[in-house]
Design an enzyme around this catalytic site. Structure first.
Site, mmCIF file in Angstrom:
data_model
loop_
_atom_site.group_PDB
_atom_site.id
_atom_site.type_symbol
_atom_site.label_atom_id
_atom_site.label_comp_id
_atom_site.label_asym_id
_atom_site.label_seq_id
_atom_site.Cartn_x
_atom_site.Cartn_y
_atom_site.Cartn_z
ATOM 1 N N LYS A 40 44.826 46.607 47.505
ATOM 2 C CA LYS A 40 45.338 45.440 48.233
ATOM 3 C C LYS A 40 46.390 45.882 49.246
ATOM 4 C CE LYS A 40 47.971 41.248 47.398
ATOM 5 N NZ LYS A 40 48.643 40.411 46.401
ATOM 6 N N GLU A 68 48.235 56.562 43.618
ATOM 7 C CA GLU A 68 47.064 57.069 42.894
ATOM 8 C C GLU A 68 45.791 56.905 43.730
ATOM 9 O OE1 GLU A 68 49.414 55.095 41.682
ATOM 10 O OE2 GLU A 68 49.710 55.377 39.528
ATOM 11 N N GLY A 118 46.807 40.971 42.506
ATOM 12 C CA GLY A 118 45.923 42.071 42.129
ATOM 13 C C GLY A 118 45.130 41.784 40.862
ATOM 14 N N ARG A 119 45.823 41.320 39.830
ATOM 15 C CA ARG A 119 45.150 41.103 38.539
ATOM 16 C C ARG A 119 44.255 39.859 38.540
ATOM 17 N NH1 ARG A 119 50.522 40.975 38.508
ATOM 18 N NH2 ARG A 119 51.671 39.071 38.019
ATOM 19 N N GLU A 154 50.999 41.580 32.489
ATOM 20 C CA GLU A 154 51.626 41.761 33.804
ATOM 21 C C GLU A 154 52.103 40.403 34.341
ATOM 22 O OE1 GLU A 154 49.281 43.790 36.827
ATOM 23 O OE2 GLU A 154 51.080 44.589 37.767
ATOM 24 N N HIS A 188 36.822 47.605 10.337
ATOM 25 C CA HIS A 188 36.900 48.766 9.460
ATOM 26 C C HIS A 188 38.165 49.568 9.739
ATOM 27 C CE1 HIS A 188 32.848 47.900 8.109
ATOM 28 N NE2 HIS A 188 32.665 47.509 9.358
ATOM 29 N N LYS A 220 57.080 52.578 40.168
ATOM 30 C CA LYS A 220 56.525 53.247 41.351
ATOM 31 C C LYS A 220 57.638 53.943 42.136
ATOM 32 C CE LYS A 220 52.624 50.222 42.570
ATOM 33 N NZ LYS A 220 52.056 49.392 43.627
#
Ligand SMILES: O=P(O)(O)OC[C@H]1O[C@H](O)[C@H](O)[C@@H](O)[C@@H]1O
Length: 545
Positions: free
Chosen positions: A204, A210, A265-266, A351, A382, A510
């Site tokens: 975005k 990264e 973003g999310r 977030e 389990h 960041k």
């Protein structure tokens, strides 16, 4: 507006929750409990009867929502008001699911035509790639997509693509790279051929370290393995709200798919960030995904609070966090295709609601977003379900089960379903000491031994869960399911009066990361930070402990 914790309903809930009978008793007292506490909408059925609530609890929760102005807050989001007050932005992922004739204004401009234009551009591109018309630099059709992005520009496309595996174009594969750890990129590059690979870079901001690093390395790999600079446009496309920066980076203007700052973003998989999804499942199916989410939007806006699925789920989560000190919430998907969904909901919710001041900056006086975690059933049964059943923490659970499998095989699905329903039952009813003792009847143990074992077998029960059913996992039901959780997150944030749409904690990480990077690359010993950080930086610089 009165503070949440000072509302009459808050105090009443505090008192009421203390004297509420065990869920077993609630079920015994009312054989119609399921009929009263189940709800269908948008292809989903929510059974919320296995929650610690009676009619009065529900009424108090709805009172709380009304006094907190929930309906007005929902309308404000859909109308494009600047509800993200720290970044001064509207929150309009819902506009990405709008019909073409809707009018949604941001700064006086209708944004729907722009959304539709971008969807048309996506459709054209998907058609070109999947028909083989779009060719790589040696004239071959594209066979592999490498999607590069992180956070919201990664998890949505990855999880949705994974969930919709039965709808994939068999001629295409998609590989997702997020981590800046070169291992992630290198492992994927080993699987693909530069002649037939398309890189989709999603960011975005077009500024995330990264993603920029991974894209530069992918570009270098392409150039070192046969591609030329002039071929880049055939193999690299970008999705971003920062078109200028993408152009400056060298992306071909025709290969840039825009998005907007009013999409968090999310919440962005519905935008061109969803391009890898559309490439894999086709644009018609992508539109079905949007239609499912749109149906949930309509339900959220129009249904009364008392029969509103996201509202009910949001209120229950608030109930457990604020009145039962629950600090986590588990999502259990009884469908292998949905195995990634808990991680997606984790990003979405944590977030968004991992906040501790209200909109006007005051410290909250109640807990906010819980830890969201989970996994696929039956595997967790389990392992960590032990703690759900007998641990000391209260962990509300969501069980998600499609009634029909995409892979019907023998008794697999009926066994899967029996485990799902059986778990909700066990959590709710538990096992009393007398029941545990009775189960040991007939064993060769002494009375004392039986009593001891029985104590260990006691399960308090009264552990809450929601069960969500759908007929089959389709693009449409998945769209509705994800939008349900988006709105559930919104409901909680709205009631807590926090900003669910910024992420300053992530931003700090960041900034500090960049500062440390400079120190790691410096010729000088690190001395300016705290003793621990200095020592760690210096050890890294020496490359040995
Ligand atoms: O899409 P980008 O601008 O590259 O951002 C990727 C991610 O970066 C940050 O970590 C944000 O907290 C996330 O919400 C965002 O999705």
């Amino acid at each position: 507006m009165t503070k949440l914790t000072q509302q009459a309903a808050w105090a009443q809930l505090e008192a009421q929750t203390k004297q509420l009978p065990h869920m077993r008793a609630l079920f015994n007292a009312d054989p119609k409990r399921f009929d009263k506490m189940a709800l269908s909408a948008c292809g989903l059925l929510l059974d919320y009867s296995k929650n610690r609530a009676d009619e009065q609890t529900l009424n108090l929760l709805f009172d709380l929502a009304k006094t907190a102005g929930l309906s007005e807050k929902i309308r404000a989001m859909f109308n494009g008001e600047i509800i993200n007050n720290t970044e001064k932005r509207a929150v309009l992922h819902t506009a990405l699911r709008a019909n073409a004739d809707e009018v949604i204004l941001v700064d006086g401009v209708n944004i729907v035509p722009e959304v539709k234009q971008t969807q048309a551009k996506m459709a054209k591109f998907v058609q070109a790639v999947t028909s083989g018309k779009w060719k790589g630099y040696t004239g071959k059709a594209i066979t592999d997509i490498v999607s590069i992005g992180i956070g919201g520009s990664f998890l949505g496309p990855k999880i949705v693509t994974q969930a919709l595996r039965p709808y994939w174009n068999p001629a295409l594969k998609c590989h997702f790279v997020a981590n800046v750890d070169a291992t992630s990129l290198c492992e994927k590059l080993r699987l693909v051929d530069p002649e037939t690979t398309l890189f989709v870079m999603s960011s975005k901001s077009f500024g995330t370290q990264e993603t920029l690093t991974n894209t530069l390395s992918a570009k270098a790999w392409f150039l070192e393995n046969g591609g030329a600079q002039a071929d880049i446009a055939k193999h690299f496309v970008a999705v971003t709200s920062n078109v200028a920066k993408a152009t400056e980076f060298g992306m071909d203007a025709d290969n840039i798919f825009p998005m907007w700052d009013w999409v968090g973003g999310r919440y962005s998989l519905w935008s061109a960030i969803g391009l890898p999804i559309a490439l894999l499942i086709g644009m018609d199916n992508f539109n079905e995904l949007l239609a499912g989410a749109k149906a949930m939007d309509k339900h959220f806006v129009e249904a009364p609070l008392e029969s509103n699925m996201p509202v009910i789920m949001g209120l229950f989560s608030l109930l457990y966090g604020n009145f039962y000190q629950a600090q986590s919430h588990v999502v259990l998907t009884y469908d292998h295709y949905l195995r990634g969904l808990p991680a997606y909901f984790q990003q979405l919710d944590m977030e968004s609601n991992g906040k501790s001041v209200t909109l006007n900056g005051d410290k909250v006086d109640h807990s906010t977003g819980p830890v969201i975690w989970g996994g696929e059933g039956t595997n967790g049964q389990h392992a960590y379900h032990q703690l759900l059943h007998q641990g000391t923490a209260l962990i509300p659970a969501d069980f998600i089960l499609p009634l029909q499998s995409h892979n019907p095989l023998g008794e697999h699905h009926v066994q899967l379903a029996s485990n799902c329903i059986g778990q909700t039952q066990a959590l709710m009813q538990g096992r009393t000491f007398d029941e545990a003792l009775a189960e040991l009847e007939g064993s060769s143990l002494s009375q004392d031994e039986k009593a001891l074992i029985a104590k260990h077998k006691v399960m308090e029960g009264n552990k809450p869960s929601n069960t969500l059913l759908m007929n089959k996992l389709t693009p449409e039901t998945l769209g509705a399911l994800i939008a349900l959780y988006e709105h559930r997150t919104f409901v909680q944030g709205a009631l807590w009066d926090i900003n669910s749409f910024d992420q300053w904690g992530v931003e700090l990480g960041k900034t500090l990361g960049n500062d440390v990077l400079a120190r790691l690359q410096s010729q000088q010993e690190a001395t300016a930070l705290d003793a621990s950080s200095n020592a760690l930086i210096n050890l890294y610089r020496r490359s040995t402990i």
